[in-house]
Design a protein around this motif. Structure first.
Motif, PDB file in Angstrom:
ATOM      1  N   GLN A 358       3.878  -4.246  -3.101  1.00 28.50           N
ATOM      2  CA  GLN A 358       2.695  -3.713  -2.459  1.00 28.50           C
ATOM      3  C   GLN A 358       2.558  -2.234  -2.471  1.00 28.50           C
ATOM      4  O   GLN A 358       3.392  -1.547  -2.086  1.00 28.50           O
ATOM      5  CB  GLN A 358       2.834  -4.315  -1.127  1.00 28.50           C
ATOM      6  CG  GLN A 358       2.579  -5.877  -0.859  1.00 28.50           C
ATOM      7  CD  GLN A 358       2.550  -6.169   0.604  1.00 28.50           C
ATOM      8  OE1 GLN A 358       2.921  -5.550   1.315  1.00 28.50           O
ATOM      9  NE2 GLN A 358       2.113  -7.605   0.634  1.00 28.50           N
ATOM     10  N   ALA A 359       1.186  -1.689  -2.989  1.00 21.81           N
ATOM     11  CA  ALA A 359       0.939  -0.577  -2.820  1.00 21.81           C
ATOM     12  C   ALA A 359       0.770   0.059  -1.469  1.00 21.81           C
ATOM     13  O   ALA A 359       1.013   1.221  -0.966  1.00 21.81           O
ATOM     14  CB  ALA A 359      -0.507  -0.063  -3.604  1.00 21.81           C
ATOM     15  N   GLU A 433       1.391  13.206  -0.988  1.00 21.15           N
ATOM     16  CA  GLU A 433       2.259  13.378  -2.266  1.00 21.15           C
ATOM     17  C   GLU A 433       2.796  11.827  -2.671  1.00 21.15           C
ATOM     18  O   GLU A 433       3.318  12.019  -3.532  1.00 21.15           O
ATOM     19  CB  GLU A 433       3.645  14.074  -1.439  1.00 21.15           C
ATOM     20  CG  GLU A 433       3.581  15.655  -1.185  1.00 21.15           C
ATOM     21  CD  GLU A 433       4.462  16.104  -0.444  1.00 21.15           C
ATOM     22  OE1 GLU A 433       5.404  15.400  -0.050  1.00 21.15           O
ATOM     23  OE2 GLU A 433       4.649  17.370  -0.299  1.00 21.15           O
ATOM     24  N   LEU A 434       2.674  10.871  -1.935  1.00 17.49           N
ATOM     25  CA  LEU A 434       3.044   9.521  -2.427  1.00 17.49           C
ATOM     26  C   LEU A 434       1.983   8.816  -3.106  1.00 17.49           C
ATOM     27  O   LEU A 434       1.934   7.901  -3.734  1.00 17.49           O
ATOM     28  CB  LEU A 434       3.521   8.752  -1.280  1.00 17.49           C
ATOM     29  CG  LEU A 434       4.990   8.734  -0.794  1.00 17.49           C
ATOM     30  CD1 LEU A 434       5.039   7.775   0.327  1.00 17.49           C
ATOM     31  CD2 LEU A 434       5.947   8.695  -1.897  1.00 17.49           C
ATOM     32  N   GLY A 435       0.653   9.493  -3.262  1.00 23.77           N
ATOM     33  CA  GLY A 435      -0.405   9.171  -3.994  1.00 23.77           C
ATOM     34  C   GLY A 435      -1.426   8.547  -3.274  1.00 23.77           C
ATOM     35  O   GLY A 435      -2.203   7.815  -3.662  1.00 23.77           O
ATOM     36  N   LEU A 436      -1.472   8.842  -1.779  1.00 24.07           N
ATOM     37  CA  LEU A 436      -2.424   8.443  -1.115  1.00 24.07           C
ATOM     38  C   LEU A 436      -3.719   9.175  -0.696  1.00 24.07           C
ATOM     39  O   LEU A 436      -3.643  10.405  -0.324  1.00 24.07           O
ATOM     40  CB  LEU A 436      -2.280   8.238   0.388  1.00 24.07           C
ATOM     41  CG  LEU A 436      -3.238   7.346   1.313  1.00 24.07           C
ATOM     42  CD1 LEU A 436      -3.256   6.014   1.082  1.00 24.07           C
ATOM     43  CD2 LEU A 436      -2.677   7.345   2.814  1.00 24.07           C
ATOM     44  N   GLU A 505      -2.805   7.100  -6.345  1.00 23.68           N
ATOM     45  CA  GLU A 505      -2.481   5.598  -6.792  1.00 23.68           C
ATOM     46  C   GLU A 505      -3.257   4.525  -5.763  1.00 23.68           C
ATOM     47  O   GLU A 505      -3.574   3.433  -5.877  1.00 23.68           O
ATOM     48  CB  GLU A 505      -0.860   5.444  -6.501  1.00 23.68           C
ATOM     49  CG  GLU A 505      -0.298   6.302  -7.534  1.00 23.68           C
ATOM     50  CD  GLU A 505       1.228   6.314  -7.549  1.00 23.68           C
ATOM     51  OE1 GLU A 505       1.887   5.392  -6.602  1.00 23.68           O
ATOM     52  OE2 GLU A 505       2.068   7.100  -8.173  1.00 23.68           O
ATOM     53  N   VAL A 506      -3.343   4.857  -4.299  1.00 22.18           N
ATOM     54  CA  VAL A 506      -4.077   4.234  -3.293  1.00 22.18           C
ATOM     55  C   VAL A 506      -5.069   5.198  -2.983  1.00 22.18           C
ATOM     56  O   VAL A 506      -5.141   6.243  -2.365  1.00 22.18           O
ATOM     57  CB  VAL A 506      -3.005   3.824  -2.292  1.00 22.18           C
ATOM     58  CG1 VAL A 506      -3.906   2.921  -1.183  1.00 22.18           C
ATOM     59  CG2 VAL A 506      -1.891   2.983  -2.734  1.00 22.18           C
TER      60      VAL A 506
END
Length: 587
Positions: A358-359, A433-436, A505-506
């Motif tokens: 799960q993203a 930083e995690l791509g949100l 990413e999300v």
């Protein structure tokens, strides 16, 4: 501050001419000319000036460095310091004490800079923490300068109280060259290695739009703290080199009067400019030396009146007023490609990549405002690459849930995971930083910058991104106007283009079609669908337009009264009686 003036003034700092590269890369010709002109002018000044005006110029240079230091915090980052003279006073007293005790001046100045940096860090930790109000720094710095002045007045054994400490320079010319050299190389070093690099870009981003900067992965608290510490260090250095020209270092050097004067110097000269800091400090220092004796206390009245007039009629200062006239004669808003280096990409530290089914995962999240529950035990999992649309009646909690996921609001209970990482207590920049990525109901952009500069700033902070359709990629070449002049549809498109250039990413989108025409809304929906299919992005979208939802959604989640009501396909939602009662019947 108008960002376009960065291209019009060769003495003005370009905070990210080559974004993300240490030292800013190759210097433009105008910058080389400005540096050479300053060096030649400073070298030749003693041969053209008598002893007294040369002494005044020496003092003006030191005061200019003081104003430049304040500009790092106030003009370039938006951290308002009312009591910056506290740091200036530390430097001035350190130099005076060194002279009176035959201690090496260089070591005294270095110690003053370190001490000022340490105190500034403590003040920043207290005043810039995430929950602090905007006025906290102003109050703390005012208290600091009052405390510093009182300490200088009371610590008789060290400061000689109200009588102060005398500092005698070796000779006027030698003191001038020493001061000029320190000022020249200090400003040049800060400009080359700080303001033209990644930090300079971040200072500007935080000042112009802190919320958007944070959702690009920039830590606003850390950025402001670094700027304030650097600002205090420069102020202390300025105090150390000013002491011999001042002749007498008294408690006023660390007090509220000096703090007020430096604010006036910077406001009159022009914030956000090197030339403005030195012009304001120089002009008013010469005016004080040559006019104050003739007019007495009326000088202070004139200084206050000047400040009011400049703020009212020329809020960008003298330099800003001059540059605005130059810009009105130019064919474009900013020189093509001169503001940011389009090749740059930032590096994200501390974001480990993990494999997860799960993203995005939301588990048992609750949120209340006072006694009113807004989100009640909501759980939701979004697999990688899926498009989920959140719908529900007004007040259902959709935007609140998005704010909790983004980190703009804290959950009272529950767990938020991004790519398997628990981010429940993380601030927005760490989640980024995690791509949100995040898009807002009202587009959040850097309105003072051009669309091209917005794009390149996002890209320079970003992660690997996908190619964009021409409808969005067009902003990369739009450098002839500020973003504030764009239509609502173009602002929404630019915000989306920035998010994609940054490389999420999300991606969270809050009513992306709000305010758009039907044609624009449908076009946006098709673009989002195309991008998701090509790139594999995970999209979570709050939307009211059912046609857009049907065009976009792989899955529809209905919220009502803060609870998850239905989770399924569009057909499942339309056919559900509870949904009809709670939402569709209210349309």
């Amino acid at each position: 501050m108008d960002v376009a003036s960065l291209e019009a003034d060769p003495t003005r700092t370009d905070p990210a001419a080559e974004a993300g590269r240490f030292g800013g890369g190759k210097l433009a010709r105008r910058h080389v000319v400005a540096i050479a002109t300053a060096a030649v002018g400073l070298t030749a000044a003693p041969s053209m000036l008598a002893e007294f005006p040369l002494t005044v110029l020496t003092l003006a240079l030191a005061f200019g460095l003081f104003a430049f230091g304040l500009d790092i915090a106030w003009g370039r980052t938006g951290v308002f310091s009312i009591g910056h003279a506290a740091f200036f006073g530390v430097g001035a007293y350190a130099a005076a004490i060194a002279v009176n005790h035959s201690f090496p001046g260089v070591l005294a100045a270095a110690g003053a800079v370190v001490a000022a940096a340490f105190v500034a860090y403590l003040v920043a930790v207290a005043g810039l923490r995430a929950k602090a109000v905007a006025s906290t720094m102003a109050v703390l710095t005012m208290a600091l300068t009052l405390l510093a002045a009182q300490a200088a007045l009371s610590w008789l054994s060290v400061t000689n109280g109200s009588n102060g400490l005398f500092v005698i320079a070796a000779d006027v010319t030698s003191q001038y060259y020493l001061t000029a050299a320190v000022v020249f190389f200090a400003v040049l070093a800060v400009w080359l290695f700080v303001l033209r690099g990644r930090l300079g870009r971040r200072l500007l981003a935080v000042r112009v739009n802190e919320l958007r900067a944070e959702h690009l992965g920039i830590d606003p608290v850390a950025t402001k703290t670094i700027a304030f510490v650097l600002s205090a260090s420069l102020a202390a250095l300025a105090g150390a080199i000013a002491a011999p020209s001042m002749g007498l270092v008294s408690p006023e050097a660390a007090g509220i009067d000096m703090s007020t004067q430096v604010l006036v110097w910077l406001a009159v000269g022009g914030r956000g400019t090197i030339s403005g800091a030195f012009l304001g400090a120089g002009a008013l220092t010469f005016a004080q030396q040559y006019v104050s004796e003739a007019v007495g206390d009326w000088y202070l009245f004139g200084l206050g009146a000047t400040f009011v007039l400049v703020v009212r009629l020329a809020p960008e200062g003298i330099v800003g007023l001059f540059l605005s006239r130059i810009r009105s004669l130019r064919p474009s808003y900013a020189a093509q490609g001169a503001f940011f280096d389009s090749r740059a990409h930032g590096k994200h530290d501390g974001a480990e990549t993990t494999t997860a089914d799960q993203a995005l995962s939301i588990q048992d999240v609750t949120k209340s405002f006072e006694a009113l529950p807004v989100i009640q035990d909501v759980s939701l999992g979004v697999p990688t690459g899926q498009i989920v649309c959140l719908i529900g009646p007004n007040g259902a909690g959709k935007t609140t849930l998005l704010n909790i996921v983004a980190g703009d609001l804290d959950a009272e209970s529950g767990v938020i995971r991004i790519s398997g990482r628990d981010v429940t207590r993380w601030p927005p920049h760490r989640r980024a930083e995690l791509g949100l990525g995040r898009l807002f109901q009202i587009p959040s952009l850097f309105l003072e910058l051009t669309p091209r500069q917005n794009m390149l700033l996002a890209r320079s902070e970003g992660r690997p991104s996908v190619s964009m359709p021409p409808s969005l990629n067009r902003f990369v070449d739009d450098d002839a106007r500020p973003t504030s002049e764009l239509s609502l549809a173009d602002r929404r498109s630019l915000e989306l283009a920035m998010a994609l250039a940054w490389g999420p990413e999300v991606l969270l989108l809050d009513e992306p079609a709000a305010g758009l025409s039907h044609e624009d809304s449908v076009g946006l929906a098709k673009t989002l669908r195309q991008l998701a299919e090509v790139s594999g992005y995970t999209l979570v979208i709050v939307e009211h337009d059912m046609e857009i939802v049907r065009e976009l959604a792989d899955r529809v989640v209905v919220l009502a009264n803060g609870r998850l009501l239905v989770d399924g396909s569009m057909d499942d939602v339309v056919g559900n009686e509870d949904v009809r009662r709670a939402y569709l019947g209210a349309l």
